[in-house]
Design a protein around this motif. Structure first.
Motif, PDB file in Angstrom:
ATOM      1  N   GLY A  98       0.174   2.203   4.402  1.00 19.53           N
ATOM      2  CA  GLY A  98       1.332   2.794   5.065  1.00 19.53           C
ATOM      3  C   GLY A  98       2.473   3.010   4.094  1.00 19.53           C
ATOM      4  N   PHE A  99       3.601   3.469   4.613  1.00 25.23           N
ATOM      5  CA  PHE A  99       4.763   3.736   3.761  1.00 25.23           C
ATOM      6  C   PHE A  99       5.580   2.473   3.500  1.00 25.23           C
ATOM      7  CE2 PHE A  99       3.712   8.047   4.851  1.00 25.23           C
ATOM      8  CZ  PHE A  99       4.074   8.755   3.722  1.00 25.23           C
ATOM      9  N   TYR A 100       5.442   1.448   4.326  1.00 24.72           N
ATOM     10  CA  TYR A 100       6.171   0.195   4.116  1.00 24.72           C
ATOM     11  C   TYR A 100       5.248  -0.933   3.668  1.00 24.72           C
ATOM     12  CZ  TYR A 100      10.131   2.308   6.579  1.00 24.72           C
ATOM     13  OH  TYR A 100      11.162   3.118   6.957  1.00 24.72           O
ATOM     14  N   THR A 101       3.964  -0.712   3.716  1.00 26.06           N
ATOM     15  CA  THR A 101       3.017  -1.796   3.452  1.00 26.06           C
ATOM     16  C   THR A 101       2.255  -1.503   2.169  1.00 26.06           C
ATOM     17  OG1 THR A 101       1.537  -0.649   4.999  1.00 26.06           O
ATOM     18  CG2 THR A 101       2.755  -2.540   5.839  1.00 26.06           C
ATOM     19  N   ASP A 102       2.658  -2.152   1.092  1.00 23.64           N
ATOM     20  CA  ASP A 102       2.103  -1.858  -0.228  1.00 23.64           C
ATOM     21  C   ASP A 102       0.842  -2.642  -0.558  1.00 23.64           C
ATOM     22  OD1 ASP A 102       3.833   0.092  -1.332  1.00 23.64           O
ATOM     23  OD2 ASP A 102       5.389  -1.407  -1.435  1.00 23.64           O
TER      24      ASP A 102
END
Length: 268
Positions: free
Chosen positions: A76-80
Motif C-alpha cells: 500500500g501507500f502507507y505500508t512499506d
C-alpha cells in the motif's frame, strides 16, 4: 535495556493475527515494550485502511509518535513492510538508520449553526462533503475571497498522500507526498450555460486556506478519512495544511512514482 514502547494495531485477517504474534515476540526479544496506550511507535498490520485507523487512534499524540505500516496483502501507500520481512523490520527499527520523514496533514474545521466554536479534525487522506438527496450548492472561498459557486454531487479535499485515494477516483491530480499543499476536486459538478465551475482540480499552497460555505440544510454528509461527521446543522467547513505532521519510523524510500505505477498501471 528498553528500546521503546510500541503499540500494534491490526485488522481481523488471519494473516494479520499471525504477523502480530510474530512481531510481538521479535520486539520483546529486541527489548521493546508493548504498550497500547502510551507508545512511542505505532505499527499497523493490515492495509492502508488499518493504517488510517491507527493514525486516528493516536492523532492526539503526533508530536511524539512515529508510525510504521506492515502490509499483509498487496503493498500500500502507507505500508512499506511485508509480513515476511518482520525480522528485517525490527533490526532496521533498532538501528534506526533511515532518515526521518514526515508528510502533511489536513486541518479541517467544521462550523455549526448551533455552536460558536468550530469542531476541529485532522485528515491523513481527505475530507468529503456531499448532500444526501439533492444537488449540493456551496460557495467556495480561497483566502476569504469568493472563487466559485459549486453545484453538483459534492467536493473532496485531500492531502498529497490522499491524492492517490478517493481524490484520484473523482479526477483529482496525483501529488508527490513531499509537496506541502492540498487539493480540491469536484464530484460530478453541474456545468451548463447557466451554472459554471472551474471543472478542474485545484492545488492550494500551505500559505492559503479554503472555506466551503453551505446552503442551510440538514442532509449533508461529511467524512474525514474513513469516519463520518454526524451533525445536522453544518454551516461551513474550512481547510488548511495542519501545523501537525505524520512522522514515520523506519521508512523505506521506495520511489513514489514507481509505487503509483505499480498500483495503477502495472507492467508496461
Amino acid at each position: 535495556m528498553t528500546e521503546g514502547k510500541v503499540a500494534i494495531i491490526q485488522n481481523k485477517q488471519e494473516a494479520s493475527s499471525a504477523a502480530n504474534n510474530k512481531l510481538t515476540a521479535l520486539l520483546k526479544e529486541a527489548n521493546y515494550t508493548i504498550d497500547q496506550n502510551d507508545p512511542d511507535i505505532v505499527i499497523s498490520i493490515g492495509g492502508d485502511g488499518t493504517f488510517l485507523s491507527a493514525f486516528h487512534e493516536f492523532d492526539h499524540k503526533l508530536d511524539r509518535i512515529r508510525f510504521l505500516g506492515v502490509h499483509t496483502g498487496h503493498l500500500g501507500f502507507y505500508t512499506d513492510w511485508r509480513d515476511f520481512e518482520l525480522e528485517e523490520l525490527v533490526s532496521n527499527l533498532s538501528n534506526d538508520e533511515n532518515p526521518p520523514i514526515s508528510y502533511p496533514l489536513l486541518d479541517v474545521q467544521v462550523k455549526y449553526y448551533d455552536q460558536k466554536k468550530p469542531q476541529r479534525f485532522l485528515a491523513l487522506n481527505e475530507a468529503t462533503i456531499k448532500r444526501a438527496t439533492r444537488t449540493m450548492v456551496a460557495d467556495v472561498y480561497i483566502k476569504d475571497e469568493i472563487f466559485e459557486r459549486f453545484r453538483g454531487d459534492g467536493l473532496s479535499v485531500s492531502t498529497p498522500t490522499g491524492s492517490t485515494a478517493y481524490n484520484k477516483s473523482v479526477g483529482g491530480a496525483v501529488l508527490h507526498p513531499r509537496i506541502n499543499a492540498f487539493q480540491l476536486a469536484e464530484i460530478a459538478s453541474l456545468n451548463n450555460r447557466v451554472f459554471r465551475t472551474l471543472g478542474s482540480p485545484i492545488i492550494i499552497s500551505d500559505s492559503e486556506w479554503l472555506e466551503i460555505s453551505l446552503e442551510e440544510s440538514s442532509d449533508y454528509m461529511v467524512t474525514i478519512d474513513r469516519f463520518t461527521v454526524e451533525h445536522d446543522e453544518i454551516e461551513s467547513i474550512s481547510f488548511k495544511i495542519a501545523d501537525e505532521r505524520v512522522h514515520f519510523a523506519s521508512y523505506r524510500h521506495m520511489h513514489f512514482w514507481r509505487r503509483v505505477k505499480d498500483s495503477f498501471i502495472g507492467e508496461v
